[in-house]
Design an enzyme around this catalytic site. Structure first.
Site, short mmCIF file in Angstrom:
data_model
loop_
_atom_site.label_atom_id
_atom_site.label_comp_id
_atom_site.label_asym_id
_atom_site.label_seq_id
_atom_site.Cartn_x
_atom_site.Cartn_y
_atom_site.Cartn_z
CE1 TYR A 115 -3.12 -2.87 -0.06
CE2 TYR A 115 -3.72 -2.12 2.52
CZ TYR A 115 -3.87 -3.25 1.24
OH TYR A 115 -4.96 -4.12 1.19
CE LYS A 160 4.39 -17.64 0.20
NZ LYS A 160 3.99 -18.90 0.38
CG ASP A 191 1.43 -19.48 2.28
OD1 ASP A 191 2.06 -19.27 3.22
OD2 ASP A 191 1.93 -19.78 1.35
CG ASP A 215 -6.66 -4.87 4.71
OD1 ASP A 215 -7.38 -4.97 5.59
OD2 ASP A 215 -6.84 -4.21 3.40
CG ASP A 219 -11.28 -8.55 5.97
OD1 ASP A 219 -10.90 -7.93 6.89
OD2 ASP A 219 -11.96 -8.24 4.88
#
Ligand code: ATP
Length: 320
Positions: A115, A160, A191, A215, A219
């Site tokens: 971002y 990652k 992941d 982010d 969720d």
């Protein structure tokens, strides 16, 4: 005098923020507030979503209660919330996910990563630069290590680094800061972490990760607590603090009075804790628990209460 900027934004932000503010101002009628209009609805009406003047008045507040803004997939439109986070240097996004037997704090780096806002379109492709700086990583790593130390829990570093080289740097710096703080820590690939947090939530304490991973992970973790309507967040910088639900403007349910205001109310509770009113925040959490247990719930939780009537039930549980 405590001054709060109220920024409802778009969609269900306009429904849940008045409910949350009503509760806070019932507990603290002495707080002063002022409203700032930003977002897509304003842009559609006036061609401007947020001005420098809006940012300046937000900077004058002791804290900001923010709803949600719609960001259309239009390359000419810049995300309002990203702009505010950047202008106020709100580098730490704290996203608590709490259940009966787990208490996880996701610490999301909030100022760079994918971002970064450095992006462009070419004829045959579009590019976004993922920035991971030493300074940006170090300050979020320190924040997360400090929180894990205060809570006496494990720090998990979501990354990652096996595929993305910028995450090698992020992981190294987080490990350095965790070692320096003398806390137990582990590095996990994001992941597999996204699955494991659902299967073994009790294993986790504080999780620090880069912007987009945080982010998405928060969720995902919403599944543990009943959905996006439950999750609050704090955006913290050295000078300013902004509190907002994790969810967005949810255009599909906006204007129907069906939005769950718990995430916004909890964001208000985090605002109160930030200002030194931790006991009030605990009273609000108790009220949410008892109202939900009594069967008063919004449709996303299987009930039929409206956004407003749920807020009134909380106020009456608080004796307001
Ligand atoms: P935006 O584009 O502003 O991010 P969005 O629709 O893409 O909005 P969210 O607003 O995060 O994403 O919501 C995803 C879905 O979750 C919504 O479509 C809505 O059905 C549900 N949802 C989100 N927040 C709530 C809430 N407070 N109460 C009930 N349902 C919610």
């Amino acid at each position: 005098m405590v001054r709060i900027a109220i920024v409802p934004g778009d969609g269900i932000g306009r429904e849940v923020i008045p409910v949350a503010w009503n509760i806070i101002s019932s507990l603290h009628p002495e707080f002063e507030s002022f409203e700032v209009e930003v977002g897509y609805a304003r842009w559609q009406r006036t061609g401007i979503a947020c001005t420098d003047e809006d940012i300046s008045v937000m900077k004058e507040a002791d804290a900001i209660l923010f709803g949600a803004v719609t960001t259309p997939p239009d390359s000419c439109y810049s995300s309002v919330i990203l702009g505010i986070r950047h202008a106020l240097d709100l580098y730490a996004n704290l996203r608590p996910v709490k259940g009966d037997d787990f208490d996880i704090m996701i610490v999301r780096e909030n100022s760079e990563g994918l971002y970064s806002g450095i992006e462009w379109r070419e004829k045959d492709r579009a590019c976004t630069v993922r920035v991971v700086s030493v300074e940006g990583s170090r300050r979020i790593a320190r924040c997360a290590s400090h929180l894990a130390k205060a809570r006496g829990c494990l720090l998990t570093i979501g990354n990652k680094a096996n595929v993305i080289k910028s995450d090698v740097l992020f992981r190294e710096i987080c490990c350095e800061e965790a070692s320096r703080a003398g806390i137990p820590f582990e590095a996990c690939f994001i992941d597999s972490l996204a699955l494991d947090i659902l299967q073994h939530p009790k294993r986790y304490g504080v999780i620090v990760t880069t912007n987009i991973f945080g982010d998405i992970l928060s969720d995902v973790a919403g599944y543990l607590v009943g959905g996006l309507g439950m999750l609050p967040s704090a955006n913290i910088g050295d000078q300013h603090a902004l509190f907002e639900p994790v969810h967005g403007s949810a255009p599909d349910i906006a204007g129907q009075g069906r939005a769950n205001p718990i995430a916004a109310i909890r964001s208000g509770a985090m605002l109160l804790t930030h200002l030194g009113y931790k006991e009030d925040a605990e009273l609000i959490e108790d009220a949410i628990r008892s109202v939900c247990q009594s069967g008063i719930r919004t449709p996303d939780l299987g009930g039929s209460a409206s956004t407003g009537s749920f807020g009134e039930a909380i106020r009456s549980a608080l004796g307001c």
